[in-house]
Write a protein that holds these residues in place. Structure first.
Motif, mmCIF file in Angstrom:
data_model
loop_
_atom_site.group_PDB
_atom_site.id
_atom_site.type_symbol
_atom_site.label_atom_id
_atom_site.label_comp_id
_atom_site.label_asym_id
_atom_site.label_seq_id
_atom_site.Cartn_x
_atom_site.Cartn_y
_atom_site.Cartn_z
ATOM 1 N N MET A 1 -13.769 -8.614 -10.872
ATOM 2 C CA MET A 1 -13.536 -7.172 -10.938
ATOM 3 C C MET A 1 -14.830 -6.446 -11.324
ATOM 4 S SD MET A 1 -10.448 -6.816 -10.058
ATOM 5 C CE MET A 1 -8.918 -7.739 -9.936
ATOM 6 N N GLY A 2 -15.048 -5.299 -10.681
ATOM 7 C CA GLY A 2 -16.255 -4.539 -10.964
ATOM 8 C C GLY A 2 -16.105 -3.653 -12.188
ATOM 9 N N ARG A 3 -17.186 -3.000 -12.513
ATOM 10 C CA ARG A 3 -17.179 -2.129 -13.692
ATOM 11 C C ARG A 3 -16.255 -0.941 -13.521
ATOM 12 N NH1 ARG A 3 -23.510 -1.255 -14.107
ATOM 13 N NH2 ARG A 3 -23.184 -1.322 -11.855
ATOM 14 N N LEU A 4 -16.153 -0.424 -12.299
ATOM 15 C CA LEU A 4 -15.277 0.718 -12.075
ATOM 16 C C LEU A 4 -13.828 0.363 -12.366
ATOM 17 C CD1 LEU A 4 -15.127 3.633 -11.103
ATOM 18 C CD2 LEU A 4 -14.769 2.760 -8.793
ATOM 19 N N PHE A 5 -13.422 -0.863 -12.007
ATOM 20 C CA PHE A 5 -12.051 -1.291 -12.300
ATOM 21 C C PHE A 5 -11.782 -1.251 -13.791
ATOM 22 C CE2 PHE A 5 -9.286 -4.713 -13.731
ATOM 23 C CZ PHE A 5 -8.132 -4.455 -13.018
ATOM 24 N N TRP A 6 -12.703 -1.790 -14.577
ATOM 25 C CA TRP A 6 -12.478 -1.840 -16.023
ATOM 26 C C TRP A 6 -12.525 -0.450 -16.639
ATOM 27 C CZ3 TRP A 6 -10.165 -5.903 -17.481
ATOM 28 C CH2 TRP A 6 -10.435 -7.135 -16.892
ATOM 29 N N LYS A 7 -13.349 0.439 -16.088
ATOM 30 C CA LYS A 7 -13.367 1.816 -16.591
ATOM 31 C C LYS A 7 -12.024 2.490 -16.356
ATOM 32 C CE LYS A 7 -18.345 2.658 -16.133
ATOM 33 N NZ LYS A 7 -19.394 3.449 -15.434
ATOM 34 N N PHE A 8 -11.522 2.379 -15.122
ATOM 35 C CA PHE A 8 -10.213 2.947 -14.830
ATOM 36 C C PHE A 8 -9.133 2.298 -15.693
ATOM 37 C CE2 PHE A 8 -11.771 4.561 -10.622
ATOM 38 C CZ PHE A 8 -11.310 5.850 -10.782
ATOM 39 N N PHE A 9 -9.229 0.975 -15.823
ATOM 40 C CA PHE A 9 -8.202 0.248 -16.556
ATOM 41 C C PHE A 9 -8.146 0.672 -18.018
ATOM 42 C CE2 PHE A 9 -7.278 -3.430 -19.289
ATOM 43 C CZ PHE A 9 -5.949 -3.630 -18.951
ATOM 44 N N PHE A 10 -9.289 0.626 -18.695
ATOM 45 C CA PHE A 10 -9.284 0.939 -20.130
ATOM 46 C C PHE A 10 -8.989 2.412 -20.374
ATOM 47 C CE2 PHE A 10 -11.867 -3.004 -20.595
ATOM 48 C CZ PHE A 10 -11.012 -3.640 -21.483
ATOM 49 N N ALA B 1 -3.375 -1.580 -15.120
ATOM 50 C CA ALA B 1 -4.055 -2.552 -14.260
ATOM 51 C C ALA B 1 -3.801 -2.260 -12.785
ATOM 52 C CB ALA B 1 -3.596 -3.965 -14.618
ATOM 53 N N LEU B 2 -2.545 -1.924 -12.443
ATOM 54 C CA LEU B 2 -2.231 -1.621 -11.048
ATOM 55 C C LEU B 2 -2.952 -0.361 -10.578
ATOM 56 C CD1 LEU B 2 1.609 -2.398 -10.987
ATOM 57 C CD2 LEU B 2 -0.242 -3.771 -10.021
ATOM 58 N N MET B 3 -3.000 0.660 -11.434
ATOM 59 C CA MET B 3 -3.667 1.891 -11.048
ATOM 60 C C MET B 3 -5.170 1.662 -10.876
ATOM 61 S SD MET B 3 -3.454 5.660 -12.787
ATOM 62 C CE MET B 3 -4.194 5.144 -14.333
ATOM 63 N N ALA B 4 -5.770 0.914 -11.793
ATOM 64 C CA ALA B 4 -7.201 0.626 -11.678
ATOM 65 C C ALA B 4 -7.501 -0.187 -10.420
ATOM 66 C CB ALA B 4 -7.678 -0.120 -12.921
ATOM 67 N N TRP B 5 -6.624 -1.152 -10.126
ATOM 68 C CA TRP B 5 -6.820 -1.947 -8.906
ATOM 69 C C TRP B 5 -6.680 -1.082 -7.663
ATOM 70 C CZ3 TRP B 5 -3.395 -3.107 -4.894
ATOM 71 C CH2 TRP B 5 -3.820 -4.095 -4.011
ATOM 72 N N HIS B 6 -5.715 -0.142 -7.681
ATOM 73 C CA HIS B 6 -5.488 0.738 -6.540
ATOM 74 C C HIS B 6 -6.717 1.597 -6.254
ATOM 75 C CE1 HIS B 6 -3.522 3.589 -3.840
ATOM 76 N NE2 HIS B 6 -3.972 4.571 -4.595
ATOM 77 N N PHE B 7 -7.387 2.087 -7.298
ATOM 78 C CA PHE B 7 -8.563 2.933 -7.095
ATOM 79 C C PHE B 7 -9.814 2.099 -6.813
ATOM 80 C CE2 PHE B 7 -6.015 6.126 -9.413
ATOM 81 C CZ PHE B 7 -6.168 7.180 -8.543
ATOM 82 N N ALA B 8 -9.935 0.962 -7.453
ATOM 83 C CA ALA B 8 -11.173 0.195 -7.349
ATOM 84 C C ALA B 8 -11.288 -0.562 -6.025
ATOM 85 C CB ALA B 8 -11.283 -0.792 -8.516
ATOM 86 N N LYS B 9 -10.155 -1.006 -5.452
ATOM 87 C CA LYS B 9 -10.221 -1.818 -4.235
ATOM 88 C C LYS B 9 -10.859 -1.075 -3.061
ATOM 89 C CE LYS B 9 -7.420 -4.509 -1.023
ATOM 90 N NZ LYS B 9 -6.049 -4.935 -0.646
ATOM 91 N N ARG C 1 -14.503 -1.905 -1.265
ATOM 92 C CA ARG C 1 -14.674 -2.149 0.179
ATOM 93 C C ARG C 1 -15.682 -1.178 0.775
ATOM 94 N NH1 ARG C 1 -8.983 -1.953 2.946
ATOM 95 N NH2 ARG C 1 -10.348 -2.243 4.758
ATOM 96 N N LEU C 2 -15.618 0.067 0.342
ATOM 97 C CA LEU C 2 -16.563 1.067 0.845
ATOM 98 C C LEU C 2 -17.980 0.728 0.415
ATOM 99 C CD1 LEU C 2 -16.748 3.721 2.412
ATOM 100 C CD2 LEU C 2 -16.425 4.926 0.260
ATOM 101 N N ARG C 3 -18.141 0.258 -0.813
ATOM 102 C CA ARG C 3 -19.482 -0.115 -1.303
ATOM 103 C C ARG C 3 -20.052 -1.277 -0.486
ATOM 104 N NH1 ARG C 3 -21.523 -4.018 -4.471
ATOM 105 N NH2 ARG C 3 -23.421 -3.527 -5.676
ATOM 106 N N ASN C 4 -19.215 -2.276 -0.195
ATOM 107 C CA ASN C 4 -19.677 -3.411 0.603
ATOM 108 C C ASN C 4 -20.081 -2.963 2.015
ATOM 109 O OD1 ASN C 4 -19.163 -5.127 -1.548
ATOM 110 N ND2 ASN C 4 -17.095 -5.616 -0.853
#
Length: 471
Positions: free
Chosen positions: A1-10, A190-198, A202-205
């Motif tokens: 998981m990237g940093r954005l996921f953990w930011k959204f999650f926490f 966790a679900l909300m962070a995953w929804h935004f981060a995924k 993909r866009l970053r890649n």
């Protein structure tokens, strides 16, 4: 998981956790205070009967009679408190509770379970407090029913113990519900962070792949629906497609330019060599060099114009243009040049029509098409130019038809590509860029251009442009 996921999650989990903790604490304090008040003050029918009896005693018997009544033992203890929070029998009272009771009496002054009685000297607050019920149902050895009438309201006949007799509840902090709520907030965060981060991952890649030269990379967003991130992915796919098309066009253009430049450069070199070998004919070779130079200059100008159109760098499309007047002007210039070769240009306009765009670009496009028709129509013939309105489709159509040899059916779409010329026109001058420029200009204006052979012979090129809104 990237940093954005953990930011959204926490961030989301912290907000939910604070909300759960605050709500749980508030409910606990509310229940606790209510339990304390219910454990100390009774507002039921027996209490109302007892307080009402005490109020009547104070009004008509005075303080001594009230004191005697309050000193009697019973499962309901009636309190009498003056304005200085002094209880008549010197029993301990809570100032906070007394303040709350006075405020409650102001909102509901008709309650029999909470009364204020004014005497000559003082105003007394009367209320009933619960007392533990002695075993066996007797108070001080006396049955409640015989205690000053206060026990008369004890039972309801249905076997339910009155509220005043119930033991106070234990008010523990709601640990288990709070833990379950925290667990639920953890999963939802966790679900909300995953929804935004995924999609962002993909866009970053995809951006990274495009940055490394993989212009065929696509995010693959659905064509319709979705949220802002989905729309961003679609925008990226369109951008990547445009970049790929531009890169392919530039590569093809460079290939075509290098190929087309070889012939005039070779002729220039040959003319220079011949001029050196035969100085007496230097004027002839200089004329040849001049013609080749002019051809290369025209080709370079057309290539630059085509590159600007492909790159999107050109005039703003914000002019109101009268198409019939523009076509008439171009036809007049083309007809003047055609007269020298025994040709003519005839124009047929069916009503005025206006479009929105760049007059300079449209002039260049129509001129290229018309010059191409004049070049290919035989001597003694004419080029027909027709301007008509299509109200149903809200378009203006410009048709330019010659009487030349036409183009083989398989090459009708190819003639709008750079440096592509009909196989039957190889001996005529030109570099194959005029129709390509016209195609770019028309598409830039939201229109379309296509060619077809006439049944009577010759080629027709038709341009369709959207009418202006006010036209």
């Amino acid at each position: 998981m990237g940093r954005l996921f953990w930011k959204f999650f926490f961030a989301s989990w912290l907000v939910q956790a604070i909300a759960v903790l605050a709500l749980s604490t508030g409910v606990w304090f509310k229940d606790k205070n209510a339990a304390r008040r219910n454990a100390r003050v009774d507002f039921g029918p027996p209490a109302a009967f007892a307080v009402d009896a005490a109020a009547h005693t104070l009004r008509y018997g005075g303080l001594q009679a009230l004191r005697a009544l309050l000193q009697e033992h019973g499962w309901l203890a009636v309190y009498a408190v003056d304005s200085k929070d002094h209880e008549l029998l010197d029993r301990t009272t809570s100032p906070t509770l007394l303040q709350q009771l006075r405020q409650l009496h102001e909102t509901d002054p008709n309650s029999h379970a909470l009364q204020e009685v004014k005497t000559q000297d003082e105003t007394w607050l009367l209320f009933a407090a619960r007392q533990p019920r002695p075993p066996g149902g007797a108070v001080g050895g006396v049955h409640p029913a015989a205690t000053s009438g206060l026990g008369a309201m004890r039972g309801t006949g249905d076997g339910i113990i009155p509220r005043a007799h119930r033991p106070p509840r234990d008010n523990y902090f709601p640990v288990m519900p709070m833990l379950l709520a925290m667990l639920g907030s953890l999963v939802s965060a966790a679900l909300m962070a995953w929804h935004f981060a995924k999609p962002i991952r993909r866009l970053r890649n995809a951006v990274d792949a495009v940055a490394h030269g993989k212009l065929d990379t696509r995010v693959g967003a659905p064509a319709k629906g979705g949220d802002e991130l989905t729309e961003l992915s679609r925008d990226f796919d369109r951008m990547a497609q445009q970049l790929e098309n531009s890169a392919d066009a530039q590569r093809q253009l460079l290939h075509d330019v290098s190929h087309e430049m070889r012939s005039p450069l070779a002729r220039l070199q040959a003319a220079i060599g011949l001029a050196r070998q035969r100085p007496e004919r230097v004027d002839t070779w200089l004329d040849r060099i001049e013609r080749e130079s002019e051809r290369m200059d025209g080709m370079i100008g057309d290539v630059l114009a085509l590159a600007r159109l492909d790159g999107g760098v050109d005039q703003a499309l914000d002019e109101d243009i009268s198409v019939d007047e523009l076509v008439a002007q171009v036809a007049d210039d083309a007809g003047f040049e055609a007269q020298a070769a025994g040709k003519s240009v005839r124009i047929e306009a069916h009503g005025p029509a206006s479009v929105r765009g760049s007059a300079e670009l449209l002039h260049s496009a129509i001129e290229n098409v018309m010059r191409n028709a004049v070049k290919h129509t035989p001597e003694g013939s004419e080029v027909t130019v027709t301007v008509s309105r299509d109200e149903a489709a809200r378009k203006v159509r410009i048709s330019v038809c010659d009487q030349g040899p036409g183009v083989p059916p398989g090459e009708l779409e190819l003639i709008f590509r750079p440096f592509q010329r009909g196989s039957q026109n190889g001996n005529l001058p030109g570099n194959g860029l005029g129709l390509a420029i016209a195609d770019r200009v028309v598409r830039k204006h939201g229109g379309s251009i296509h060619a077809h052979n006439r049944d009577s012979g010759g080629l027709c090129v038709e341009i369709a442009l959207p009418l202006a809104e006010h036209a």
